[in-house]
Design a protein around this motif. Sequence first.
Motif, short mmCIF file in Angstrom:
data_model
loop_
_atom_site.label_atom_id
_atom_site.label_comp_id
_atom_site.label_asym_id
_atom_site.label_seq_id
_atom_site.Cartn_x
_atom_site.Cartn_y
_atom_site.Cartn_z
N SER A 125 57.23 -22.62 -10.33
CA SER A 125 57.31 -22.85 -11.74
C SER A 125 58.49 -22.22 -12.26
O SER A 125 58.91 -22.57 -13.16
N ALA A 126 58.97 -21.22 -11.58
CA ALA A 126 60.23 -20.89 -11.81
C ALA A 126 60.84 -19.96 -10.77
O ALA A 126 60.26 -19.57 -9.61
N LEU A 127 62.21 -19.70 -10.75
CA LEU A 127 63.06 -19.05 -9.60
C LEU A 127 63.96 -18.16 -10.29
O LEU A 127 64.63 -18.40 -11.22
N VAL A 128 63.86 -16.95 -9.54
CA VAL A 128 64.72 -15.74 -10.23
C VAL A 128 65.69 -15.51 -8.95
O VAL A 128 65.02 -14.94 -8.02
N LEU A 129 66.83 -15.37 -9.14
CA LEU A 129 67.72 -14.82 -8.38
C LEU A 129 68.47 -13.61 -8.57
O LEU A 129 69.12 -13.57 -9.69
N SER A 130 68.43 -12.66 -7.86
CA SER A 130 69.11 -11.18 -7.94
C SER A 130 70.25 -11.14 -7.12
O SER A 130 69.96 -10.89 -5.95
N GLY A 131 71.53 -11.04 -7.74
CA GLY A 131 72.56 -10.69 -6.74
C GLY A 131 72.31 -11.38 -5.41
O GLY A 131 72.53 -11.04 -4.18
N ARG A 243 75.81 -2.42 -10.35
CA ARG A 243 76.08 -2.48 -8.78
C ARG A 243 74.92 -3.55 -8.26
O ARG A 243 74.73 -4.53 -9.15
N HIS A 244 74.81 -3.68 -6.92
CA HIS A 244 74.01 -4.77 -6.42
C HIS A 244 72.60 -4.69 -6.72
O HIS A 244 72.10 -5.75 -6.86
N GLU A 245 71.94 -3.65 -6.71
CA GLU A 245 70.38 -3.78 -7.07
C GLU A 245 70.28 -3.55 -8.80
O GLU A 245 69.96 -2.47 -8.93
N VAL A 246 70.21 -4.81 -9.24
CA VAL A 246 69.88 -4.67 -10.64
C VAL A 246 68.66 -4.06 -11.18
O VAL A 246 68.42 -3.56 -12.08
N PHE A 247 67.64 -4.34 -10.40
CA PHE A 247 66.17 -4.02 -10.55
C PHE A 247 66.03 -2.27 -10.36
O PHE A 247 65.10 -1.63 -10.92
N GLU A 249 68.86 -0.23 -11.44
CA GLU A 249 70.04 0.15 -11.94
C GLU A 249 69.84 1.17 -12.95
O GLU A 249 68.66 1.22 -13.56
N THR A 250 70.93 1.75 -13.58
CA THR A 250 70.46 2.65 -14.65
C THR A 250 70.23 1.64 -16.08
O THR A 250 69.58 2.19 -17.12
N CYS A 251 70.40 0.18 -15.90
CA CYS A 251 70.22 -0.50 -17.17
C CYS A 251 68.70 -1.35 -16.76
O CYS A 251 68.56 -2.46 -17.51
N LYS A 252 67.96 -0.83 -15.84
CA LYS A 252 67.02 -1.67 -15.27
C LYS A 252 65.92 -2.10 -16.36
O LYS A 252 65.33 -3.21 -16.22
N GLU A 253 65.69 -1.33 -17.52
CA GLU A 253 64.87 -1.63 -18.41
C GLU A 253 65.32 -2.87 -19.18
O GLU A 253 64.56 -3.67 -19.74
N ASP A 254 66.64 -3.05 -19.28
CA ASP A 254 66.99 -4.24 -19.96
C ASP A 254 66.93 -5.49 -18.96
O ASP A 254 66.59 -6.54 -19.44
N VAL A 255 67.07 -5.13 -17.73
CA VAL A 255 66.82 -6.47 -16.59
C VAL A 255 65.34 -6.81 -16.75
O VAL A 255 65.16 -7.77 -16.68
N PHE A 256 64.38 -5.58 -16.86
CA PHE A 256 63.23 -5.91 -16.88
C PHE A 256 62.67 -6.70 -18.00
O PHE A 256 61.83 -7.87 -17.91
N ALA A 257 63.09 -6.23 -19.18
CA ALA A 257 62.90 -7.33 -20.18
C ALA A 257 63.47 -8.60 -20.22
O ALA A 257 62.93 -9.43 -20.78
#
Length: 269
Positions: A125-131, A243-247, A249-257
């Motif tokens: 139903s959906a696809l998410v690609l990280s790095g 960098r490579h692992e956005v989940f 990263e220091t901005c991970k809360e933005d990534v999760f949102a």
Amino acid sequence: MPHVREHTLDGTHGTLAVHEWPHPAPRRLALLVHGYGEHAGRYAELARVLTGHGTAVYAPDHAGHGRSAGERVLVEDFEDVVTDVHAVAELARAAHPGLPLVMVGHSMGGLIAARYAQRYGDELSALVLSGPVIGTWELPGRLLALDEIPDLPISPAALSRDPSVGAAYAADPLVWHGPMKRPTLEAFARTLETIARGGDVGRLPLLWLHGDDDRLVPLPGSRTGVERLSGGRPTERIYPGARHEVFNETCKEDVFAELLGFLDRVLPR
């Protein structure tokens, strides 16, 4: 952290270890597809975020990775890995029939998830690609041109600006810290070509997450592959300085949102 259940499945190359982060009444399923040399246990925080948002989460350790069987980091054919991931999807669907399934693939897991979507996209139903390793990735060709693969493990500092992430990675006994293997590099090169020829995923919603300081899987190379796979219609979010692992990263809360907002848009309650 949510409770974790452990399953074992018969994979194409031996026993697969499968992690499940359950939800008592999920409204969707997520299948996490980890990257090269690591294991699904590194995704516990992402699983916590997803289970907190009504999702039952499943994640295998690929053959030769983590607690699964097989020679370490040896992948002779990524088609077999895709087949293994499909067996995990069937395990999840058998436990929760009728729920939409989201696939989240990171790095090498993005390669696997992209190929999965080409083979089994009508089940997603959906696809998410990280790095994601997709499009133009020069590393396999550069290493395969050498007579001997150098013993150059992944630098922990390349993963995240958060030094604790790299320290945990370096100390993790389930992470592979040795050189890449020639058959695995050959499989990477072959599968990149297979995906490039395999067509797009049609109307399947696709979210692409990437750090613009990703030195392991550079952004420009992934862009060509993501745009081809999505038919030029991805939802993309590029994180400055990440960098490579956005989940992780220091901005991970933005990534999760961003991830949860995307899922709510494409999979409304």
